[in-house]
Design an enzyme around this catalytic site. Structure first.
Site, short mmCIF file in Angstrom:
data_model
loop_
_atom_site.label_atom_id
_atom_site.label_comp_id
_atom_site.label_asym_id
_atom_site.label_seq_id
_atom_site.Cartn_x
_atom_site.Cartn_y
_atom_site.Cartn_z
N HIS A 178 20.04 49.47 7.34
CA HIS A 178 19.88 48.26 7.19
C HIS A 178 19.42 47.18 5.97
CE1 HIS A 178 18.60 44.90 9.85
NE2 HIS A 178 17.30 44.82 9.11
N ASP A 207 24.06 50.83 11.42
CA ASP A 207 22.38 50.33 11.61
C ASP A 207 22.26 50.02 12.50
OD1 ASP A 207 20.47 49.06 11.23
OD2 ASP A 207 22.13 46.35 10.75
N SER A 212 18.58 40.21 7.95
CA SER A 212 18.26 40.90 9.74
C SER A 212 17.82 39.77 10.66
CB SER A 212 16.64 41.35 9.24
OG SER A 212 16.39 42.42 10.50
#
Length: 530
Positions: free
Chosen positions: A470, A441, A221
């Site tokens: 994710h 995502d 991320s």
């Protein structure tokens, strides 16, 4: 300016045939052109050797801990020092490939526990070759000083996130302005030095302290952006670079958040379609559109009568947003929805809020760092009229979380610390990097991975086709995990596609996460919003 995200479609498979062409086609405008990459920073002052001590847990019996002093201001290396909290699982092979730094994202996520998870989740022969190192970035967790700007900022029941009248908008504005002012009052001496470039320079101090000629990095991320910035500053110091669920470097951060809004709305629709598929279990209807109407009817009802005195519309969105990160939560969320809408029982909804949406004490720290980093990294609109126009325009297409996300980030409209210009992470000097991305995502939409892939020359992009979670590597997808292991062994990788894991099945236990979903342990470490 909006950064639209296309609705998920079968056309995504074709992207794999020509990733570079797609990257060019998907180029989109941003608030301001990024600045050139910062000049490579001078070598940091020699850091004292790290002193590791045992901090084993039953799950991670070889875990070690240490702390590292770094300059608050890297341009004044002999000035005030702050500390970073570290963990390590040492290598056991006769020959080591050096340190592998791991980061769970955020910004604001604590990475100390992630080291043990990654070391245990990798094949034993791969983990044995690396010192897997977790760290709390500056301001986070056990690093000192730790930021905490506003106690009770998320205390329920908050004003409705959707400002249907001026009073609601004003109440929300007062909340976010107060948070920004509190941050400035408590941490004015630190805020100018909390940002991605400063954090990346910390990693170079860490490399020096480890005595490593090069380091490897594995980030999820936001951690993908941190890794890309470090790699741009020190490409000759990178051994392996793994980026999972990739931030769009061209949209940092206002545009990226607008892209999230539309992607999360699409993912929420996927959840509601899954609920409709199991009408025999949840009794909410077989038509996804009708199920969606019932969800928004629940939201409307909570405006005047919050469930358990805790769950109003804003808290409802907080509760269901994690389902956009990980579909293993869908059965629990569906059960809570059905209990409220069908059986008129609010208790499971309150329980779901307490599990997924309620802010724990440590979240005050992580949110404070999240805000400090995002507000410092790049320029945000200072005119609230710009925010208002953009949010209503996006809300018309994507009502699920547009305004909720706006208020989460809105302190940046009132931030006192001057923003930096966003560095260009384009890199032609790296060894091959490996990128992982689920095609659907929501938190980091697919187009961002394509853009990063295009910027990192020689990189490989592995797509989980049809996947919407994710954080996908080490979450139970054998195809992805094999490609990660092979890359960490050899440094070799190629563009590829892997099928997504099956969607979960309904469960009767509200708190159960079905084994078929995979990745529960990983997603518990990654958290939400990052």
């Amino acid at each position: 300016m909006l950064h639209p995200v296309p609705h998920p479609s079968k056309k995504r498979a074709a992207v794999l045939l020509s990733l570079s062409a797609v990257a060019a086609a998907l180029a989109s405008p941003v608030v301001a052109a990024p600045a050139p990459a910062p000049a490579p920073a001078p070598a940091p002052a020699a850091a004292a050797a790290l002193r590791w001590s045992g901090c084993a847990t039953p799950r991670y019996p070889t875990l070690q801990c240490a702390s590292l002093k770094v300059p608050l201001d890297h341009d004044r290396p002999t000035g005030r020092q702050i500390s970073l909290a570290l963990t390590r699982v040492p290598h056991t092979a006769a020959t080591s490939q050096g340190p592998l730094l791991v980061n769970p994202g955020g910004p604001g996520g604590s990475g100390r526990t992630l080291a043990g998870f990654v070391a245990s989740a990798l094949p034993k022969d791969v983990a044995a070759q690396y010192d897997v190192i977790g760290f709390d970035p500056r301001g986070v967790g056990s690093s000192e000083p730790a930021l905490d700007c506003g106690a009770g900022h998320f205390k329920p029941v908050r004003p409705d996130s959707v400002p249907l009248d001026p009073a609601t908008e004003q109440a929300n504005l007062e909340r976010v302005r107060s948070f920004a002012e509190s941050c400035q009052t408590k941490h004015a001496d630190v805020l100018p030095y909390v940002g991605t470039v400063s954090a990346a320079r910390d990693l170079e101090v860490l490399r020096t302290a480890l005595g490593a000629e090069r380091l490897s990095y594995f980030g999820y991320s936001y951690g993908t952006y941190l890794g890309a910035v470090y790699a741009r500053l020190h490409p000759d110091r990178v051994h392996r670079l793994v980026l999972d669920s990739v931030v769009d470097p061209g949209g940092v951060w206002y545009e990226d958040n607008l892209a999230q809004d539309q992607a999360f709305d699409a993912r929420h629709k996927s959840f509601l379609a899954w609920v409709a598929q199991y009408d025999a279990t949840y009794h909410l209807g077989t038509d996804p559109a009708a199920v969606e109407e019932r969800w928004y009817a629940m939201r409307t009802a909570l405006r005047s009568a919050p469930a358990g005195g805790k769950v109003g519309p804003a808290e409802l969105e907080d509760t269901y947003m994690p389902g956009g990160y990980y579909n293993g939560y869908w059965p629990a969320l569906a059960e809570a929805f059905a209990a409220y809408a069908v059986r008129e029982d609010p208790k499971p909804l309150v329980a779901a809020y307490e599990r997924f949406g309620a802010v724990e004490p440590s979240a005050g720290n992580s949110y404070s760092v999240y805000t400090a980093v995002q507000c410092r990294d790049s320029a945000w609109p200072r005119d609230w009229n710009t925010w208002r126009a953009d949010m209503w325009r996006t809300h018309a297409k994507a009502p699920f979380m547009t305004w909720n996300n706006a208020w989460y980030n809105a302190p940046c409209a009132f931030w006192k610390t001057e923003p930096l210009r966003t560095p260009d992470v384009t890199n032609h000097d790296l060894p091959p990097a490996l990128l992982f991305q689920a095609s659907e995502d929501a938190a980091t939409p697919f187009e961002g991975a394509v853009a990063m892939h295009d910027k990192l020359a020689g990189s490989a992009l592995v797509v989980e086709e049809g996947g919407g979670n994710h954080g996908v590597a080490l979450s139970g997808n054998k195809c992805l995990d094999e490609k990660l292991a092979a890359y960490l062994r050899t440094g070799q990788a190629a563009d590829a596609a892997c099928p997504a894991q099956p969607a979960p099945k309904p469960t009767t236990a509200t708190r159960a996460v079905p084994p078929s979903a995979g990745g529960a342990a990983l997603h518990g470490l990654l958290g939400f919003r990052g």
